[in-house]
Scaffold this active site. Structure first.
Site, PDB file in Angstrom:
ATOM      1  N   ARG A 231       0.854  -1.181   0.000  1.00 30.21           N
ATOM      2  CA  ARG A 231       0.000   0.000   0.000  1.00 30.21           C
ATOM      3  C   ARG A 231       0.890   1.230   0.000  1.00 30.21           C
ATOM      4  NH1 ARG A 231      -3.360  -2.327  -2.037  1.00 30.21           N
ATOM      5  NH2 ARG A 231      -5.423  -2.893  -1.323  1.00 30.21           N
ATOM      6  N   GLU A 260      -3.382   7.967  -5.621  1.00 30.25           N
ATOM      7  CA  GLU A 260      -3.459   7.283  -6.921  1.00 30.25           C
ATOM      8  C   GLU A 260      -4.598   7.858  -7.747  1.00 30.25           C
ATOM      9  OE1 GLU A 260      -3.517   3.053  -6.199  1.00 30.25           O
ATOM     10  OE2 GLU A 260      -1.547   3.070  -5.291  1.00 30.25           O
ATOM     11  N   HIS A 278      -0.326   0.544 -10.088  1.00 31.39           N
ATOM     12  CA  HIS A 278      -1.133  -0.357  -9.247  1.00 31.39           C
ATOM     13  C   HIS A 278      -1.747  -1.501 -10.065  1.00 31.39           C
ATOM     14  CE1 HIS A 278      -3.636  -0.564  -5.300  1.00 31.39           C
ATOM     15  NE2 HIS A 278      -3.350  -1.773  -5.762  1.00 31.39           N
TER      16      HIS A 278
HETATM   17  N1  LIG Z   1      -0.354  -4.130  -5.692  1.00 31.55           N
HETATM   18  C1  LIG Z   1      -1.512  -4.755  -5.742  1.00 31.55           C
HETATM   19  O1  LIG Z   1      -2.249  -4.703  -6.703  1.00 31.55           O
HETATM   20  C2  LIG Z   1      -1.941  -5.591  -4.562  1.00 31.55           C
HETATM   21  C3  LIG Z   1      -2.763  -6.695  -4.771  1.00 31.55           C
HETATM   22  C4  LIG Z   1      -3.090  -7.503  -3.698  1.00 31.55           C
HETATM   23  C5  LIG Z   1      -2.638  -7.176  -2.409  1.00 31.55           C
HETATM   24  N2  LIG Z   1      -1.877  -6.060  -2.237  1.00 31.55           N
HETATM   25  C6  LIG Z   1      -1.389  -5.705  -0.903  1.00 31.55           C
HETATM   26  O2  LIG Z   1      -0.383  -6.629  -0.537  1.00 31.55           O
HETATM   27  C7  LIG Z   1      -0.295  -6.681   0.883  1.00 31.55           C
HETATM   28  C8  LIG Z   1      -0.155  -8.107   1.367  1.00 31.55           C
HETATM   29  O3  LIG Z   1      -1.231  -8.908   0.933  1.00 31.55           O
HETATM   30  P1  LIG Z   1      -1.354 -10.430   1.419  1.00 31.55           P
HETATM   31  O4  LIG Z   1      -2.460 -11.052   0.649  1.00 31.55           O
HETATM   32  O5  LIG Z   1      -0.026 -11.077   1.424  1.00 31.55           O
HETATM   33  O6  LIG Z   1      -1.838 -10.184   2.916  1.00 31.55           O
HETATM   34  P2  LIG Z   1      -1.706 -11.190   4.158  1.00 31.55           P
HETATM   35  O7  LIG Z   1      -2.733 -10.738   5.133  1.00 31.55           O
HETATM   36  O8  LIG Z   1      -1.727 -12.600   3.710  1.00 31.55           O
HETATM   37  O9  LIG Z   1      -0.245 -10.870   4.708  1.00 31.55           O
HETATM   38  C9  LIG Z   1       0.099  -9.680   5.358  1.00 31.55           C
HETATM   39  C10 LIG Z   1       1.076 -10.013   6.453  1.00 31.55           C
HETATM   40  O10 LIG Z   1       1.552  -8.797   7.027  1.00 31.55           O
HETATM   41  C11 LIG Z   1       1.671  -8.996   8.428  1.00 31.55           C
HETATM   42  N3  LIG Z   1       1.706  -7.704   9.098  1.00 31.55           N
HETATM   43  C12 LIG Z   1       0.681  -6.927   9.493  1.00 31.55           C
HETATM   44  N4  LIG Z   1       1.156  -5.779  10.037  1.00 31.55           N
HETATM   45  C13 LIG Z   1       2.515  -5.853   9.980  1.00 31.55           C
HETATM   46  C14 LIG Z   1       3.565  -4.998  10.379  1.00 31.55           C
HETATM   47  N5  LIG Z   1       3.313  -3.821  10.951  1.00 31.55           N
HETATM   48  N6  LIG Z   1       4.834  -5.403  10.159  1.00 31.55           N
HETATM   49  C15 LIG Z   1       5.096  -6.589   9.579  1.00 31.55           C
HETATM   50  N7  LIG Z   1       4.136  -7.447   9.189  1.00 31.55           N
HETATM   51  C16 LIG Z   1       2.865  -7.079   9.375  1.00 31.55           C
HETATM   52  C17 LIG Z   1       0.495  -9.884   8.795  1.00 31.55           C
HETATM   53  O11 LIG Z   1       0.709 -10.564  10.040  1.00 31.55           O
HETATM   54  C18 LIG Z   1       0.468 -10.850   7.598  1.00 31.55           C
HETATM   55  O12 LIG Z   1       1.262 -12.003   7.816  1.00 31.55           O
HETATM   56  C19 LIG Z   1      -1.509  -5.914   1.394  1.00 31.55           C
HETATM   57  O13 LIG Z   1      -1.088  -4.590   1.697  1.00 31.55           O
HETATM   58  C20 LIG Z   1      -2.413  -5.851   0.198  1.00 31.55           C
HETATM   59  O14 LIG Z   1      -3.279  -4.762   0.276  1.00 31.55           O
HETATM   60  C21 LIG Z   1      -1.509  -5.270  -3.279  1.00 31.55           C
END
Ligand SMILES: NC(=O)c1ccc[n+]([C@@H]2O[C@H](COP(=O)([O-])OP(=O)(O)OC[C@H]3O[C@@H](n4cnc5c(N)ncnc54)[C@H](O)[C@@H]3O)[C@@H](O)[C@H]2O)c1
Length: 303
Positions: A231, A260, A278
Site C-alpha cells: 500500500r 493514486e 497499481h
Molecule cells: N499491488 C496490488 O495490486 C496488490 C494486490 C493484492 C494485495 N496487495 C497488498 O499486498 C499486501 C499483502 O497482501 P497479502 O495477501 O499477502 O496479505 P496477508 O494478510 O496474507 O499478509 C500480510 C502479512 O503482514 C503482516 N503484518 C501486518 N502488520 C505488519 C507490520 N506492521 N509489520 C510486519 N508485518 C505485518 C500480517 O501478520 C500478515 O502475515 C496488502 O497490503 C495488500 O493490500 C496489493
C-alpha cells in the site's frame, strides 16, 4: 439478484452470474452518486477505484443492498465495520492474486537491479546509454528482506529462493514450521533493515509511521533496493525520494502510491524508480480466479 459491478470484472464470471439468473450491471459512479445508486442493487462488486465510506453506506442502508464484494485483497477502500453494523456483509477474494503480485514484486527487483525501466525509457528517447546501465547487480546471493510474511510474501520467498537469494522476513505473527518449509528466517524488523540488500513490502497499510520512513531508511545498507507492491501509505514518499537522490537507496520499484493516480512525478519519474500504476493483481489469471471466487461467494451467500 441485481449486481452492480463498478470497476470491471472478468467477463466469464459475469456470464456465469447471468446464467445463474442474476442481473449484472457494469457502471462506475462518482462518490456523490454511488450511495443512492446502491439502493437499487443487492450486491456491489468493486476493485480499488470505488470507495464505499460512511456517506455511501448511510445513503444505501435500509435498502436491498446486502453484500459488498471487494474483488481483491485490501478492504481499506470500504468502511467495513460501519457496513457490517448496518447489516451489509463485506467479502473479499484474498488468495486469488497472490502469485501475480509476488511476480510483479520480483519483476521490480530485476528491473531495479538492471535498470530495465530507465534503460528502456532512454532507448525510446533515441539514446544508447550502455555505460550508465552497465553497473547492474545480480539477485542471486543477495539477501531479500520481506516485511509482512503473509500470502504474497511467502510466494515471493519461494521464487527468490529459486534464484539463490537468502530470505529473511519480519512479521507481527510467526507461522509455525514455515522457516523449515520455505528455508527462510524470521528476524526483528530492525535486523531485517540492517541486513537486507533488497527489501520488499507485503504488510497491509500500517497505522502510524510509514514502514519506509527517514528513521528506518537510516538503518538500511547503503545502496539498498526497495520494492513496494503493498500500500502506498507504507512509504514516506518524501523520505524515499531524498534517499534515492542521496544514493542511500540505489533504486525503488513501486506499484502503489500515497495518492493514486500519483501526483508525485519527482518520485515516479526518477531515473532510479521502476514504476507501475497499481497493477499487482491485474493479470488474466488472477482476474479469472477472482471472478471464480466471486461467483462462489454469491452462490453461497445466505446459505
Ligand atoms: N499491488 C496490488 O495490486 C496488490 C494486490 C493484492 C494485495 N496487495 C497488498 O499486498 C499486501 C499483502 O497482501 P497479502 O495477501 O499477502 O496479505 P496477508 O494478510 O496474507 O499478509 C500480510 C502479512 O503482514 C503482516 N503484518 C501486518 N502488520 C505488519 C507490520 N506492521 N509489520 C510486519 N508485518 C505485518 C500480517 O501478520 C500478515 O502475515 C496488502 O497490503 C495488500 O493490500 C496489493
Amino acid at each position: 439478484m441485481r449486481i452492480l459491478v463498478t470497476d470491471g470484472m472478468d467477463k466469464g464470471a459475469q456470464a456465469k452470474l447471468a446464467e445463474m439468473g442474476h442481473e449484472v450491471v457494469n457502471q462506475f459512479y462518482e462518490p456523490a452518486e454511488l450511495g443512492t445508486a446502491l439502493r437499487d442493487f443487492n450486491v456491489v462488486i468493486i476493485r480499488s477505484k470505488t470507495k464505499i465510506r460512511k456517506q455511501q453506506i448511510d445513503e444505501a442502508k435500509g435498502s436491498s443492498l446486502q453484500l459488498i464484494i471487494r474483488a481483491g485483497v485490501g478492504v481499506d477502500n470500504i468502511d467495513v465495520a460501519y457496513a457490517e453494523e448496518n447489516g451489509i456483509t463485506v467479502k473479499n477474494t484474498p488468495r486469488a492474486s497472490s502469485q501475480s503480485v509476488a511476480e510483479l514484486a520480483m519483476a521490480h527487483m530485476f528491473s531495479c537491479a538492471r535498470f530495465i525501466s530507465a534503460a528502456g525509457a532512454t532507448m525510446r528517447a533515441g539514446k544508447w546509454e550502455k555505460k550508465i546501465y552497465s553497473k547492474g547487480i545480480e539477485l542471486s546471493g543477495k539477501t531479500l528482506g520481506i516485511v509482512g510474511f503473509g500470502r504474497i510474501g511467502q510466494k515471493l520467498c519461494a521464487m527468490a529462493k529459486g534464484i539463490g537469494m537468502d530470505v529473511i522476513a519480519s512479521d507481527i505473527y510467526h507461522v509455525p514450521g514455515i522457516e523449515e518449509e520455505l528455508g527462510m528466517t524470521y528476524v526483528e524488523q530492525d535486523e531485517l533493515l540492517a541486513k537486507s540488500d533488497f527489501i520488499s513490502l507485503h504488510a497491509p497499510a500500517v497505522d502510524g509511521k510509514a514502514l519506509i520512513c527517514e528513521e528506518n531508511l537510516a538503518k538500511m545498507k547503503d545502496g539498498v533496493i526497495i520494492v513496494n507492491t503493498s500500500r502506498g501509505t507504507n512509504v514516506d514518499e518524501a523520505a524515499l525520494l531524498a534517499a534515492l537522490n542521496s544514493g542511500k537507496v540505489l533504486a525503488a520499484g513501486l506499484d502503489v502510491f500515497g495518492e493514486e493516480p500519483s501526483a508525485n512525478p519527482a518520485l515516479y519519474a526518477h531515473p532510479n524508480v521502476s514504476c507501475t500504476p497499481h497493477i499487482g493483481a491485474a493479470t488474466k489469471e488472477a482476474q479469472k480466479r477472482i471472478g471464480a471466487e466471486i461467483v462462489d461467494i454469491i452462490e453461497n451467500f445466505g446459505k
